[in-house]
Scaffold this motif. Structure first.
Motif, mmCIF file in Angstrom:
data_model
loop_
_atom_site.group_PDB
_atom_site.id
_atom_site.type_symbol
_atom_site.label_atom_id
_atom_site.label_comp_id
_atom_site.label_asym_id
_atom_site.label_seq_id
_atom_site.Cartn_x
_atom_site.Cartn_y
_atom_site.Cartn_z
ATOM 1 N N ASP A 1 0.933 -1.096 -0.020
ATOM 2 C CA ASP A 1 -0.354 0.387 -0.128
ATOM 3 C C ASP A 1 0.849 1.190 -0.047
ATOM 4 O OD1 ASP A 1 -1.653 1.870 0.573
ATOM 5 O OD2 ASP A 1 -2.666 1.338 2.193
ATOM 6 N N ARG B 1 -3.120 6.189 5.405
ATOM 7 C CA ARG B 1 -4.426 5.491 5.458
ATOM 8 C C ARG B 1 -4.753 5.690 6.621
ATOM 9 N NH1 ARG B 1 0.724 3.161 4.624
ATOM 10 N NH2 ARG B 1 0.851 2.107 6.503
ATOM 11 N N GLU B 2 -4.435 6.305 7.888
ATOM 12 C CA GLU B 2 -4.851 6.585 9.159
ATOM 13 C C GLU B 2 -6.107 7.051 9.167
ATOM 14 O OE1 GLU B 2 -1.828 7.543 11.880
ATOM 15 O OE2 GLU B 2 -0.923 5.281 11.672
ATOM 16 N N LEU C 1 -8.162 7.966 6.104
ATOM 17 C CA LEU C 1 -9.303 7.524 5.565
ATOM 18 C C LEU C 1 -9.490 6.269 6.710
ATOM 19 C CD1 LEU C 1 -7.168 7.535 2.015
ATOM 20 C CD2 LEU C 1 -9.010 8.976 2.936
ATOM 21 N N SER C 2 -8.956 5.390 7.546
ATOM 22 C CA SER C 2 -9.613 5.157 7.956
ATOM 23 C C SER C 2 -10.327 5.217 9.276
ATOM 24 C CB SER C 2 -8.564 3.711 8.211
ATOM 25 O OG SER C 2 -7.654 4.179 9.334
#
Length: 66
Positions: free
Chosen positions: A54, A61-62, A64-65
């Motif tokens: 990824d 990433r954090e 978006l999660s």
């Protein structure tokens, strides 16, 4: 040793979990640390291709999660 330029590389990673390679004989740039893999350029790049699945920075990433 690298089959192309005779250099020996290490895999490096930064705090955003982005990977790169860096010549073993050179000091690492600020913000990067050795991941543990060393060898020919192709060996290091193949390792990165296997483990860096990824390519988004860790902070993205954090975010978006969340």
């Amino acid at each position: 040793m690298s089959e192309v330029d005779g250099s020996h590389y290490r895999v490096v990673v930064n705090d955003e979990e982005q990977y790169s390679i860096w010549p073993v004989e050179q000091e690492l740039p600020p913000g990067w640390h050795a991941e543990g893999t060393e060898g020919a350029r192709t060996h290091c790049l193949e390792h990165i291709d296997r483990v860096w699945t990824d390519m988004r920075p860790r902070s993205v990433r954090e975010y978006l999660s969340a």
